[in-house]
Design a protein around this motif. Structure first.
Motif, PDB file in Angstrom:
ATOM      1  N   THR A 238     -16.509  42.063 -39.231  1.00 32.21           N
ATOM      2  CA  THR A 238     -17.735  42.696 -39.085  1.00 32.21           C
ATOM      3  C   THR A 238     -17.437  44.251 -38.891  1.00 32.21           C
ATOM      4  O   THR A 238     -16.497  44.485 -38.350  1.00 32.21           O
ATOM      5  CB  THR A 238     -18.838  42.350 -38.287  1.00 32.21           C
ATOM      6  OG1 THR A 238     -20.097  42.966 -38.508  1.00 32.21           O
ATOM      7  CG2 THR A 238     -18.383  43.063 -36.669  1.00 32.21           C
TER       8      THR A 238
ATOM      9  N   TYR B 123     -18.582  47.446 -37.114  1.00 33.68           N
ATOM     10  CA  TYR B 123     -19.377  47.854 -35.880  1.00 33.68           C
ATOM     11  C   TYR B 123     -18.709  49.375 -35.489  1.00 33.68           C
ATOM     12  O   TYR B 123     -17.898  49.783 -35.231  1.00 33.68           O
ATOM     13  CB  TYR B 123     -18.864  47.155 -34.846  1.00 33.68           C
ATOM     14  CG  TYR B 123     -19.457  47.351 -33.411  1.00 33.68           C
ATOM     15  CD1 TYR B 123     -20.619  47.507 -33.189  1.00 33.68           C
ATOM     16  CD2 TYR B 123     -18.443  47.756 -32.563  1.00 33.68           C
ATOM     17  CE1 TYR B 123     -21.133  47.655 -31.973  1.00 33.68           C
ATOM     18  CE2 TYR B 123     -18.936  48.236 -31.089  1.00 33.68           C
ATOM     19  CZ  TYR B 123     -20.323  48.132 -30.822  1.00 33.68           C
ATOM     20  OH  TYR B 123     -20.920  48.555 -29.614  1.00 33.68           O
TER      21      TYR B 123
ATOM     22  N   VAL C 188     -20.661  40.717 -27.981  1.00 32.62           N
ATOM     23  CA  VAL C 188     -20.220  40.588 -29.588  1.00 32.62           C
ATOM     24  C   VAL C 188     -20.045  38.903 -29.583  1.00 32.62           C
ATOM     25  O   VAL C 188     -19.634  38.069 -28.650  1.00 32.62           O
ATOM     26  CB  VAL C 188     -18.791  41.004 -29.753  1.00 32.62           C
ATOM     27  CG1 VAL C 188     -18.461  40.639 -30.910  1.00 32.62           C
ATOM     28  CG2 VAL C 188     -18.905  42.767 -29.557  1.00 32.62           C
TER      29      VAL C 188
ATOM     30  N   ALA D  57     -22.186  41.882 -33.584  1.00 29.81           N
ATOM     31  CA  ALA D  57     -21.943  42.888 -32.522  1.00 29.81           C
ATOM     32  C   ALA D  57     -23.179  43.665 -32.245  1.00 29.81           C
ATOM     33  O   ALA D  57     -23.652  44.579 -32.949  1.00 29.81           O
ATOM     34  CB  ALA D  57     -20.779  43.819 -32.872  1.00 29.81           C
TER      35      ALA D  57
END
Length: 239
Positions: A167, A169, A214, A208
Motif C-alpha cells: 500500500t 502510506y 497497520v 494503514a
C-alpha cells in the motif's frame, strides 16, 4: 518451506463481505480471536496454511473493513494512450503489456515476469513483480518510462523474497513479502519484520491508519502491525 502456488493479485468481492468494523476505526470483530503466532512448520501453522479462508483488509469511510476474498491474475492501470496490463501466473510466468486505445494498433509486450501490481505515484508509473516457487523467492520494484508508445524500465529496489501485498502510506510504500515486511522510502528499503510466521500464508492486502495501526490480510486471519516498536498481533479466524 515455500509451497507451490500461483500467487495472484487480490480482488475484493463485495458479495463475500464479512465485516465492516463498527464502533472504532480499529475494532476487531468477534470472528477473529487474538492468538499466539505459530512457528512456521508447526502443526498449528499447517492448519492455517490449509485454510480455505483468506481475508483482505481496507479502509472504508475511515474504518477497518475486512472481507473474505478471491483472487485474479491480472492488474491494470489506464494511461492516456491505453492500458497497462500485468499478468501473474506464478510458476508459469507472466507479462507486462501495453494495450493501445487505438484498436488498429497491436499490443506491446514490455517485460516478462510475474507482475503483481502497477500503480502511479507522483505522476510516475511503477510496477512490482515477484515469484515464490519451490526454493526460489524474490522480486523487485521498477519504474516504467514512457515516450509515446515506447517503454523502458529501471529496477529501483530488489527484494530477497517475493512481494505479495503493498500500500502507499504517506510518502512511503509498505510492502509485505512472502515472509518479511519492508518500508520503502525514497526507494530505500527498511526491513521491519524478518522471517515472520506468515510465510506461505500469503499476505494479500495492507491497510494503514498510522504507524502503530497497520493491518494485513492473510490466509486464515488478519495481523495488526506496529511499525514503531516492531510488534505484531495475530487474529485468527474461527473456522
Amino acid at each position: 518451506m515455500i509451497f507451490k502456488r500461483i500467487i495472484l493479485v487480490l480482488i475484493l468481492l463485495p458479495s463475500l463481505t464479512l465485516i465492516s468494523c463498527g464502533q472504532t476505526p480499529f475494532s476487531i470483530p468477534g470472528e477473529f480471536i487474538k492468538t499466539s503466532p505459530p512457528k512456521v512448520g508447526s502443526d498449528e501453522w499447517y492448519v492455517l496454511n490449509g485454510s480455505q479462508n483468506e481475508f483482505g483488509v481496507s479502509i472504508v469511510n475511515g474504518k477497518l473493513d475486512i472481507k473474505k476474498v478471491n483472487e485474479v491474475n491480472k492488474s491494470v492501470l489506464k494511461i492516456p494512450s491505453g492500458t497497462l496490463i500485468g499478468v501473474n501466473r506464478g510458476e508459469w510466468g507472466g507479462q507486462l503489456t501495453f494495450k493501445p486505445s487505438d484498436t488498429t494498433k497491436k499490443n506491446i509486450d514490455i517485460k516478462e515476469g510475474n507482475i503483481k501490481f502497477i500503480f502511479k505515484l507522483e505522476n510516475k508509473i511503477y510496477f512490482i513483480e515477484g515469484l515464490a516457487h519451490m526454493s526460489y523467492s524474490g522480486g523487485a520494484l521498477f519504474e516504467l518510462h514512457t515516450t509515446g508508445e515506447k517503454f523502458t524500465f529501471t529496477q529501483l529496489v530488489k527484494f530477497e523474497d517475493a512481494p505479495e501485498a503493498f500500500t502507499i502510506y504517506k510518502d512511503k510504500l509498505l510492502i509485505a513479502t512472502h515472509k518479511n515486511f519492508y518500508i520503502v522510502k525514497d526507494f530505500k528499503k527498511e526491513l521491519v519484520f524478518k522471517e515472520a510466521f506468515w510465510s506461505s500464508l500469503y499476505p494479500n492486502s495492507i491497510a494503514a491508519f498510522d504507524d502503530k495501526n497497520v493491518f494485513m490480510g492473510i490466509r486464515s486471519g488478519i495481523i495488526k502491525l506496529d511499525l514503531t516498536d516492531k510488534s505484531l498481533i495475530f487474529y485468527k479466524y474461527k473456522e
